[in-house]
Design a protein around this motif. Structure first.
Motif, PDB file in Angstrom:
ATOM      1  N   THR A  32       0.742  -1.133   0.025  1.00  0.00           N
ATOM      2  CA  THR A  32       0.093   0.069   0.041  1.00  0.00           C
ATOM      3  C   THR A  32       0.977   1.293  -0.227  1.00  0.00           C
ATOM      4  O   THR A  32       0.294   2.442  -0.361  1.00  0.00           O
ATOM      5  CB  THR A  32      -0.963   0.026   1.272  1.00  0.00           C
ATOM      6  N   ASP A  33       2.140   1.040   0.562  1.00  0.00           N
ATOM      7  CA  ASP A  33       3.049   2.309   0.047  1.00  0.00           C
ATOM      8  C   ASP A  33       3.842   2.096  -0.836  1.00  0.00           C
ATOM      9  O   ASP A  33       4.289   3.119  -1.437  1.00  0.00           O
ATOM     10  CB  ASP A  33       3.805   2.494   1.483  1.00  0.00           C
ATOM     11  N   LEU A  34       4.406   0.821  -1.220  1.00  0.00           N
ATOM     12  CA  LEU A  34       5.188   0.290  -2.258  1.00  0.00           C
ATOM     13  C   LEU A  34       4.736   0.847  -3.636  1.00  0.00           C
ATOM     14  O   LEU A  34       5.725   1.528  -4.332  1.00  0.00           O
ATOM     15  CB  LEU A  34       5.726  -1.017  -2.198  1.00  0.00           C
ATOM     16  N   PHE A  35       3.627   0.526  -3.925  1.00  0.00           N
ATOM     17  CA  PHE A  35       3.151   0.871  -5.375  1.00  0.00           C
ATOM     18  C   PHE A  35       2.755   2.128  -5.652  1.00  0.00           C
ATOM     19  O   PHE A  35       3.420   2.606  -6.607  1.00  0.00           O
ATOM     20  CB  PHE A  35       1.654   0.068  -5.588  1.00  0.00           C
ATOM     21  N   PRO A  36       2.108   2.862  -4.686  1.00  0.00           N
ATOM     22  CA  PRO A  36       2.196   4.693  -4.956  1.00  0.00           C
ATOM     23  C   PRO A  36       3.568   5.160  -5.044  1.00  0.00           C
ATOM     24  O   PRO A  36       3.583   6.317  -5.734  1.00  0.00           O
ATOM     25  CB  PRO A  36       1.567   4.946  -3.584  1.00  0.00           C
ATOM     26  N   ALA A  37       4.691   4.440  -4.580  1.00  0.00           N
ATOM     27  CA  ALA A  37       5.786   5.174  -4.603  1.00  0.00           C
ATOM     28  C   ALA A  37       6.604   4.902  -5.861  1.00  0.00           C
ATOM     29  O   ALA A  37       7.653   5.651  -6.326  1.00  0.00           O
ATOM     30  CB  ALA A  37       6.829   4.698  -3.518  1.00  0.00           C
ATOM     31  N   THR A  38       5.979   4.146  -6.969  1.00  0.00           N
ATOM     32  CA  THR A  38       6.636   3.918  -8.197  1.00  0.00           C
ATOM     33  C   THR A  38       5.665   4.511  -9.250  1.00  0.00           C
ATOM     34  O   THR A  38       4.605   4.758  -9.194  1.00  0.00           O
ATOM     35  CB  THR A  38       6.697   2.529  -8.415  1.00  0.00           C
ATOM     36  N   ASP A  39       6.230   5.077 -10.368  1.00  0.00           N
ATOM     37  CA  ASP A  39       5.828   5.481 -11.472  1.00  0.00           C
ATOM     38  C   ASP A  39       5.313   4.624 -12.741  1.00  0.00           C
ATOM     39  O   ASP A  39       5.095   5.212 -13.639  1.00  0.00           O
ATOM     40  CB  ASP A  39       6.691   6.921 -11.855  1.00  0.00           C
ATOM     41  N   ARG A  40       5.632   3.531 -12.238  1.00  0.00           N
ATOM     42  CA  ARG A  40       5.531   2.450 -13.471  1.00  0.00           C
ATOM     43  C   ARG A  40       4.335   1.564 -13.053  1.00  0.00           C
ATOM     44  O   ARG A  40       3.803   1.517 -12.134  1.00  0.00           O
ATOM     45  CB  ARG A  40       6.818   1.819 -13.649  1.00  0.00           C
ATOM     46  N   LYS A  41       4.064   0.837 -14.219  1.00  0.00           N
ATOM     47  CA  LYS A  41       2.794  -0.336 -13.792  1.00  0.00           C
ATOM     48  C   LYS A  41       3.063  -1.401 -13.119  1.00  0.00           C
ATOM     49  O   LYS A  41       2.360  -1.912 -12.511  1.00  0.00           O
ATOM     50  CB  LYS A  41       2.371  -0.571 -15.179  1.00  0.00           C
ATOM     51  N   SER A  42       4.350  -1.622 -12.890  1.00  0.00           N
ATOM     52  CA  SER A  42       4.825  -2.677 -12.091  1.00  0.00           C
ATOM     53  C   SER A  42       5.977  -2.435 -11.299  1.00  0.00           C
ATOM     54  O   SER A  42       6.817  -1.336 -11.334  1.00  0.00           O
ATOM     55  CB  SER A  42       5.337  -3.990 -13.115  1.00  0.00           C
ATOM     56  N   LEU A  43       6.527  -3.202 -10.059  1.00  0.00           N
ATOM     57  CA  LEU A  43       7.632  -2.825  -9.382  1.00  0.00           C
ATOM     58  C   LEU A  43       8.770  -3.264 -10.144  1.00  0.00           C
ATOM     59  O   LEU A  43       8.968  -4.309 -10.988  1.00  0.00           O
ATOM     60  CB  LEU A  43       7.397  -3.739  -8.114  1.00  0.00           C
ATOM     61  N   GLN A  44       9.806  -2.329 -10.073  1.00  0.00           N
ATOM     62  CA  GLN A  44      11.217  -2.694 -10.956  1.00  0.00           C
ATOM     63  C   GLN A  44      11.976  -3.233 -10.035  1.00  0.00           C
ATOM     64  O   GLN A  44      12.122  -3.163  -8.824  1.00  0.00           O
ATOM     65  CB  GLN A  44      11.631  -1.468 -11.427  1.00  0.00           C
ATOM     66  N   GLY A  45      12.875  -4.196 -10.786  1.00  0.00           N
ATOM     67  CA  GLY A  45      13.906  -4.988  -9.949  1.00  0.00           C
ATOM     68  C   GLY A  45      13.440  -6.189  -9.148  1.00  0.00           C
ATOM     69  O   GLY A  45      12.209  -6.485  -9.234  1.00  0.00           O
ATOM     70  N   PRO A  46      14.378  -6.859  -8.620  1.00  0.00           N
ATOM     71  CA  PRO A  46      13.934  -7.994  -8.020  1.00  0.00           C
ATOM     72  C   PRO A  46      13.135  -7.812  -6.632  1.00  0.00           C
ATOM     73  O   PRO A  46      13.537  -6.968  -6.046  1.00  0.00           O
ATOM     74  CB  PRO A  46      15.321  -8.923  -7.481  1.00  0.00           C
ATOM     75  N   VAL A  47      12.032  -8.681  -6.627  1.00  0.00           N
ATOM     76  CA  VAL A  47      11.141  -8.410  -5.361  1.00  0.00           C
ATOM     77  C   VAL A  47      11.021  -9.635  -4.694  1.00  0.00           C
ATOM     78  O   VAL A  47      10.997 -10.640  -4.909  1.00  0.00           O
ATOM     79  CB  VAL A  47       9.449  -8.133  -6.041  1.00  0.00           C
ATOM     80  N   LEU A  48      11.050  -9.350  -3.101  1.00  0.00           N
ATOM     81  CA  LEU A  48      10.939 -10.568  -2.296  1.00  0.00           C
ATOM     82  C   LEU A  48       9.448 -10.194  -1.509  1.00  0.00           C
ATOM     83  O   LEU A  48       9.551  -9.515  -1.027  1.00  0.00           O
ATOM     84  CB  LEU A  48      12.252 -10.528  -1.255  1.00  0.00           C
ATOM     85  N   ASP A  49       8.541 -11.269  -1.764  1.00  0.00           N
ATOM     86  CA  ASP A  49       7.245 -11.368  -1.226  1.00  0.00           C
ATOM     87  C   ASP A  49       7.366 -11.813  -0.075  1.00  0.00           C
ATOM     88  O   ASP A  49       7.306 -13.162  -0.236  1.00  0.00           O
ATOM     89  CB  ASP A  49       6.325 -11.597  -2.281  1.00  0.00           C
TER      90      ASP A  49
END
Length: 284
Positions: A32-49
């Motif tokens: 909920t904080d991570l997505f608003p902080a990016t200006d692209r349609k998906s998260l960039q770089g390697p992601v650890l969920d």
């Protein structure tokens, strides 16, 4: 042709911290904080969920205190059966955005995002909360007051994962409260937040823990005001504006001036003390 970013969703903690040790990863939970902080349609770089790790979610209480898992959602907290000392945290949980955000947003994400207006920080400060971190190098637990060092800045090392928030048994006395002031009732960044945890017996304040947020780079406890209230009768309790102003370092911004924030924090705390008198049957 572009390739999709690497996405990891390990089922256990050991795999997660090993992945963090192997490479620099963006940790994702509620987003909920991570997505608003990016200006692209998906998260960039390697992601650890980390949402598939059962040990990171839930609230556990024992003789030592209360432990809240890192991926415990605000809705989990708001609806849990908790002692009165945690009522302030539950009130804050109900102020974190809309229900959709509360269902996704996590307590550790709120702390790691380190916004000066993070709703969870003031009530957790009144609970002497500590942040548990884990890496392949070992585990450590540090006070929340030391964990957040500034706007968007924490003491978490790049290879560490926040695993839980710990509240010691000594901080489970009294009753907690939380008030948030914004430009409207819902879905708003706060102008000022105030949290208290006060223990009362026979009309006497035995202990007071008070914190204010959105009035400086980080939320902060007000030790001079706590000392002023401790030992006083509830009927004589007051909030001297000077004891509020001396601890806070607000700024002027689009939402409010620094002077207004200090005045508002004082008024909110006065109302909370007034509510304490009312609950004690000392006012009509």
């Amino acid at each position: 042709m572009s390739h999709p970013a690497k996405y990891l969703r390990p089922p256990d903690l050991q795999q997660a911290i090993q992945a963090l040790a192997d490479e620099d990863l963006t940790i994702a939970a509620g987003c909920t904080d991570l997505f608003p902080a990016t200006d692209r349609k998906s998260l960039q770089g390697p992601v650890l969920d980390i949402t598939a790790i059962p040990a990171l979610r839930g609230i556990r209480q024992d003789d030592e205190g209360t432990q809240i898992g890192a991926t415990t959602t605000w809705r989990d907290i708001a609806t849990a059966d908790l002692p009165p000392s945690l009522f302030g945290l539950q009130l804050a949980a109900r102020e974190v955005g809309a229900l959709q955000i509360q269902n996704r947003g996590t307590i550790a994400g709120n702390l790691c995002n380190a916004s000066p207006a993070a709703d969870g920080v003031p009530p957790l400060l009144t609970l002497d909360a500590e942040v548990g971190l884990c890496s392949i190098r070992g585990r450590r637990q540090i006070p929340l007051a030391q964990f957040i060092t500034g706007p968007r800045q924490t003491e978490r090392h790049h290879d560490e994962l926040v695993t839980h928030i710990f509240i010691p048994k000594s901080a489970l006395q009294g009753a907690g409260s939380f008030v948030k002031l914004g430009a409207r009732k819902y879905l708003v960044i706060s102008i000022v937040m105030a949290a208290t945890r006060i223990q009362v017996a026979d009309g006497l304040i035995l202990s007071a823990a008070i914190s204010v947020g959105s009035c400086g780079p980080v939320a902060t406890r007000l030790p001079a005001l706590e000392a002023h209230l401790t030992g006083r009768r509830v009927s004589d309790a007051s909030i001297p504006p000077a004891l509020v102003a001396e601890t806070l370092h607000p700024i002027d911004d689009i939402r409010a001036t620094a002077a207004y924030r200090i005045d508002a924090a004082t008024v909110l705390l006065q109302r909370m003390v007034g509510g304490l008198r009312a609950s004690s049957g000392l006012v009509a």
